[in-house]
Scaffold this active site. Structure first.
Site, PDB file in Angstrom:
ATOM      1  N   SER A  95       0.872  -1.165   0.000  1.00 33.65           N
ATOM      2  CA  SER A  95       0.000   0.000   0.000  1.00 33.65           C
ATOM      3  C   SER A  95       0.914   1.220   0.000  1.00 33.65           C
ATOM      4  CB  SER A  95      -0.860   0.013   1.277  1.00 33.65           C
ATOM      5  OG  SER A  95      -1.242   1.345   1.584  1.00 33.65           O
TER       6      SER A  95
ATOM      7  N   HIS B 152      -1.876  -2.408  -3.832  1.00 33.95           N
ATOM      8  CA  HIS B 152      -3.077  -2.246  -3.005  1.00 33.95           C
ATOM      9  C   HIS B 152      -3.220  -0.746  -2.790  1.00 33.95           C
ATOM     10  CE1 HIS B 152      -5.991  -3.132   0.251  1.00 33.95           C
ATOM     11  NE2 HIS B 152      -5.459  -2.072   0.822  1.00 33.95           N
TER      12      HIS B 152
ATOM     13  N   ASP C 299      -5.157   2.519  -1.627  1.00 34.95           N
ATOM     14  CA  ASP C 299      -6.193   2.875  -0.651  1.00 34.95           C
ATOM     15  C   ASP C 299      -6.857   4.199  -0.997  1.00 34.95           C
ATOM     16  OD1 ASP C 299      -3.949   1.456   1.575  1.00 34.95           O
ATOM     17  OD2 ASP C 299      -6.011   0.754   1.383  1.00 34.95           O
TER      18      ASP C 299
ATOM     19  N   MET D 229      -9.591   6.847  -0.188  1.00 28.63           N
ATOM     20  CA  MET D 229     -10.416   7.239   0.970  1.00 28.63           C
ATOM     21  C   MET D 229     -11.107   8.566   0.643  1.00 28.63           C
ATOM     22  SD  MET D 229      -7.723   6.659   4.065  1.00 28.63           S
ATOM     23  CE  MET D 229      -6.661   5.243   4.113  1.00 28.63           C
TER      24      MET D 229
ATOM     25  N   HIS E 259      -8.600  -0.525  -2.919  1.00 28.70           N
ATOM     26  CA  HIS E 259      -9.343  -0.719  -1.671  1.00 28.70           C
ATOM     27  C   HIS E 259     -10.147   0.552  -1.457  1.00 28.70           C
ATOM     28  CE1 HIS E 259      -9.197  -1.124   3.000  1.00 28.70           C
ATOM     29  NE2 HIS E 259     -10.411  -1.242   2.535  1.00 28.70           N
TER      30      HIS E 259
ATOM     31  N   MET F 157     -12.311   2.805   0.430  1.00 33.92           N
ATOM     32  CA  MET F 157     -12.885   3.221   1.705  1.00 33.92           C
ATOM     33  C   MET F 157     -13.717   4.479   1.432  1.00 33.92           C
ATOM     34  SD  MET F 157      -9.519   2.389   3.980  1.00 33.92           S
ATOM     35  CE  MET F 157      -8.489   2.417   2.528  1.00 33.92           C
TER      36      MET F 157
ATOM     37  N   MET G 257      -9.908  -6.758   7.213  1.00 33.69           N
ATOM     38  CA  MET G 257      -9.120  -5.670   7.794  1.00 33.69           C
ATOM     39  C   MET G 257      -8.662  -6.059   9.195  1.00 33.69           C
ATOM     40  SD  MET G 257      -9.179  -3.079   5.641  1.00 33.69           S
ATOM     41  CE  MET G 257      -8.591  -1.784   6.710  1.00 33.69           C
TER      42      MET G 257
ATOM     43  N   GLY H 145      -8.476   3.704   7.613  1.00 31.80           N
ATOM     44  CA  GLY H 145      -8.245   5.158   7.622  1.00 31.80           C
ATOM     45  C   GLY H 145      -6.790   5.543   7.607  1.00 31.80           C
TER      46      GLY H 145
ATOM     47  N   GLY I 188      -2.390   4.251   7.557  1.00 30.17           N
ATOM     48  CA  GLY I 188      -1.343   3.238   7.509  1.00 30.17           C
ATOM     49  C   GLY I 188      -0.562   3.292   8.821  1.00 30.17           C
ATOM     50  N   GLY I 189       0.290   2.316   9.060  1.00 29.32           N
ATOM     51  CA  GLY I 189       1.189   2.362  10.215  1.00 29.32           C
ATOM     52  C   GLY I 189       0.569   1.976  11.542  1.00 29.32           C
TER      53      GLY I 189
ATOM     54  N   ASP J 163      -5.343  -7.085   5.551  1.00 29.30           N
ATOM     55  CA  ASP J 163      -4.938  -5.700   5.319  1.00 29.30           C
ATOM     56  C   ASP J 163      -4.858  -4.943   6.639  1.00 29.30           C
ATOM     57  OD1 ASP J 163      -6.467  -2.853   3.571  1.00 29.30           O
ATOM     58  OD2 ASP J 163      -4.451  -3.179   4.390  1.00 29.30           O
ATOM     59  N   GLY J 164      -3.599  -4.625   7.004  1.00 32.68           N
ATOM     60  CA  GLY J 164      -3.460  -3.743   8.172  1.00 32.68           C
ATOM     61  C   GLY J 164      -2.456  -4.260   9.179  1.00 32.68           C
ATOM     62  N   GLY J 165      -1.348  -3.544   9.319  1.00 30.75           N
ATOM     63  CA  GLY J 165      -0.383  -3.865  10.371  1.00 30.75           C
ATOM     64  C   GLY J 165       0.460  -5.085  10.098  1.00 30.75           C
TER      65      GLY J 165
ATOM     66  N   GLY K   4       1.951  -1.988   3.988  1.00 29.19           N
ATOM     67  CA  GLY K   4       2.123  -0.553   3.721  1.00 29.19           C
ATOM     68  C   GLY K   4       3.398  -0.056   4.379  1.00 29.19           C
ATOM     69  N   SER K   5       3.302   0.237   5.668  1.00 32.38           N
ATOM     70  CA  SER K   5       4.481   0.804   6.371  1.00 32.38           C
ATOM     71  C   SER K   5       5.590  -0.231   6.511  1.00 32.38           C
ATOM     72  CB  SER K   5       4.049   1.328   7.748  1.00 32.38           C
ATOM     73  OG  SER K   5       3.313   0.339   8.444  1.00 32.38           O
TER      74      SER K   5
HETATM   75  C1  DX5 Z   1      -5.772   1.342   6.137  1.00 29.80           C
HETATM   76  C2  DX5 Z   1      -5.483   0.780   4.744  1.00 29.80           C
HETATM   77  C3  DX5 Z   1      -4.357  -0.197   4.751  1.00 29.80           C
HETATM   78  C4  DX5 Z   1      -3.035   0.426   5.203  1.00 29.80           C
HETATM   79  C5  DX5 Z   1      -1.989  -0.648   5.342  1.00 29.80           C
HETATM   80  O1  DX5 Z   1      -6.983   2.017   6.119  1.00 29.80           O
HETATM   81  O2  DX5 Z   1      -6.606   0.124   4.230  1.00 29.80           O
HETATM   82  O3  DX5 Z   1      -4.202  -0.745   3.431  1.00 29.80           O
HETATM   83  O4  DX5 Z   1      -2.602   1.358   4.251  1.00 29.80           O
HETATM   84  O5  DX5 Z   1      -0.833  -0.033   5.880  1.00 29.80           O
HETATM   85  P1  DX5 Z   1      -0.018  -0.790   7.024  1.00 29.80           P
HETATM   86  O6  DX5 Z   1       0.476  -2.058   6.382  1.00 29.80           O
HETATM   87  O7  DX5 Z   1       1.059   0.166   7.394  1.00 29.80           O
HETATM   88  O8  DX5 Z   1      -1.001  -1.061   8.120  1.00 29.80           O
HETATM   89 ZN    ZN Z   2      -6.165  -1.033   2.450  1.00 31.70          ZN
END
Ligand code: DX5
Ligand code: ZN
Length: 230
Positions: free
Chosen positions: A14, A39, A41, A43, A72, A74, A146, A151, A153-154, A184-186, A206-207
């Protein structure tokens, strides 16, 4: 017994924590590092308080690399964005069940996504169950589970939602369906194995990939190594 071949594990960066001032460079570094797909995001500041980007950035990524693109979404009104995102280069459109109304409404929105020619799926936020997803499994190309609240990343991974991955993997296998199951996430090197053990075949990073401490190539190589049991 499922007749569907298990999917090879895929890593989907991401760009939310990438340097948007040098996005094409960051994107090419991730492609060089062996990422499998994007991926992205999107928003809208309504479905989630944050705004990120829309079709122009999807198009920029599409121009910068040859990797497939999943978006993705949102967003509060996903159907309103399908055509523009497909036009910009999206291969897969994933919208949130929390924005989709009833199961019938979601089925209708899925049809609209598929009508663009893209693959289509749904994302499930941590506090949502699978009751709206399970009746639709045969129409879905993908489910994103999720493991953070949408909302940003990180964030730190929430592990409870991995139970949904486990349940979905069982249902998909029993029905012989070919549905991408993504976390998806963390996701980081120290917890990625939990996602795979739960039955995910695609991991968003992502991060873990875009951070100030290492290059995307280094980050992806570390992820691959730990996932290979190294
Ligand atoms: C959060 C996004 C995720 C996020 C993932 O709302 O949907 O895709 O960017 O980033 P990390 O991997 O840092 O959680
Ligand atoms: Zn995402």
């Amino acid at each position: 017994m499922s007749s569907v071949q298990p999917r090879a594990l895929r890593i989907a960066p991401s760009i939310l924590t990438a340097d948007f001032g040098r996005l094409a460079e960051a994107a090419q570094a991730a492609e060089e590092g062996g990422a499998d797909l994007w991926h992205l995001d999107v928003m809208d500041g309504h479905f989630v308080p944050q705004m990120s980007f829309g079709a122009p950035v999807v198009e920029a990524i599409e121009r910068a690399t040859a990797m497939p693109i999943e978006v993705h979404m949102m967003v509060a009104d996903p159907a309103a964005q399908f055509a523009a995102l497909a036009e910009a280069g999206a291969d897969t459109l994933v919208f949130h069940i929390e924005a989709g109304g009833s199961s019938d409404d979601i089925a209708g929105t899925l049809e609209q996504a598929h009508a663009t020619g893209c693959a289509a799926g749904v994302a499930v936020s941590p506090d949502s169950g699978l009751d709206l997803v399970e009746p639709l499994l045969a129409s879905l190309d993908e489910v994103i589970v999720m493991t953070v609240h949408p909302g940003r990343g990180g964030q730190q991974m929430l592990v409870e939602p991995l139970e949904k991955v486990r349940r979905l993997r069982g249902l998909v296998e029993a029905a012989g369906l070919d549905v991408v199951l993504e976390v998806d996430g963390g996701v980081k090197a120290h917890n990625a194995h939990l996602c795979v053990e739960a039955g995910a075949d695609t991991l968003v990073a992502g991060s873990a990939v875009f951070n100030p401490d290492e290059t995307p190539q280094q980050a992806l190589s570390t992820l691959r190594r730990v996932l290979a049991g190294g």
